[in-house]
Design an enzyme around this catalytic site. Sequence first.
Site, short mmCIF file in Angstrom:
data_model
loop_
_atom_site.label_atom_id
_atom_site.label_comp_id
_atom_site.label_asym_id
_atom_site.label_seq_id
_atom_site.Cartn_x
_atom_site.Cartn_y
_atom_site.Cartn_z
N CYS A 113 -14.08 -30.05 -19.49
CA CYS A 113 -15.44 -30.49 -19.60
C CYS A 113 -15.37 -31.97 -18.50
O CYS A 113 -15.50 -31.93 -17.35
CB CYS A 113 -15.68 -30.76 -20.86
SG CYS A 113 -17.74 -30.76 -20.94
N HIS A 208 -14.71 -25.62 -23.28
CA HIS A 208 -13.97 -26.47 -24.35
C HIS A 208 -13.02 -25.44 -24.97
O HIS A 208 -13.46 -24.98 -26.28
CB HIS A 208 -14.96 -27.03 -25.22
CG HIS A 208 -15.50 -28.36 -24.97
ND1 HIS A 208 -15.04 -29.54 -25.06
CD2 HIS A 208 -16.77 -28.55 -23.84
CE1 HIS A 208 -15.68 -30.42 -24.50
NE2 HIS A 208 -17.03 -29.83 -24.00
N GLU A 210 -10.56 -26.11 -26.46
CA GLU A 210 -9.84 -26.78 -27.76
C GLU A 210 -10.90 -26.21 -29.03
O GLU A 210 -10.56 -26.43 -30.13
CB GLU A 210 -9.85 -28.20 -28.05
CG GLU A 210 -10.94 -29.10 -28.03
CD GLU A 210 -12.13 -28.86 -26.77
OE1 GLU A 210 -13.23 -29.45 -26.94
OE2 GLU A 210 -11.84 -28.28 -25.69
#
Length: 232
Positions: A113, A208, A210
């Site tokens: 990002c 993202h 994660e």
Amino acid sequence: MSQPLIGISTYQQEASWGVWTLPAALVPAGYPRLVQRSGGLAALLPPGDPATAAAAVARLDGLVIAGGADVQPARYGAEPDPRTGPPSLDRDAWELALIGAALTAGVPLLGICRGLQLLNVALGGTLVQHLDGHAGPPGVFERHEITPVAGTLLARALPEPVSVPTYHHQAVDRLGSGLLVSAHAEDGTVEALELPDGPGFALAVQWHPEAGDDTRVMDALVAAARGSSPRQ
């Protein structure tokens, strides 16, 4: 080497826990968890003196530049849009120095990002300061589909279109020197960049990973870190 050491950039912010409210070096737990799920050892890198970035990177097998605050527009020669968030000057300076050190040393690099946006700025690119449709309500990830570009580093990790967690309102405008776009959203927004002629693995994604269950992008970084480490 079975578990390469992967550094993750963090940011300084006041936080509360127990009886304490103090400045803390923070990053969402999803980042180290993703590194660990992909077989790496996670090391958190608090903001520091940019002059020490090369020494820090020299001790790593791979580097992740995490998501977060908007990049200061002056870094890419722009006036701030009213919708651009307040800058984090120390973090900008530290992470740009980390990126420069990783690219110079050929240490595998993954931007996430903000990390994608900083990589673009580091190589002379600019940013769109606001766009809609790539975030949910405050604090809630949206999802949309991204399509990898065939023949790219990203496409080797993600060969098919995939739905990804996303939360951002800025994106790539003018591409930085040497960078290649390796994925798009349905609206044409750049969703991944890579540096095909750089000295090592350098990939950045606008979404993202994660915040999701797909480890393949981090798997690619960890595999590159295993292959490039002088300590393996």
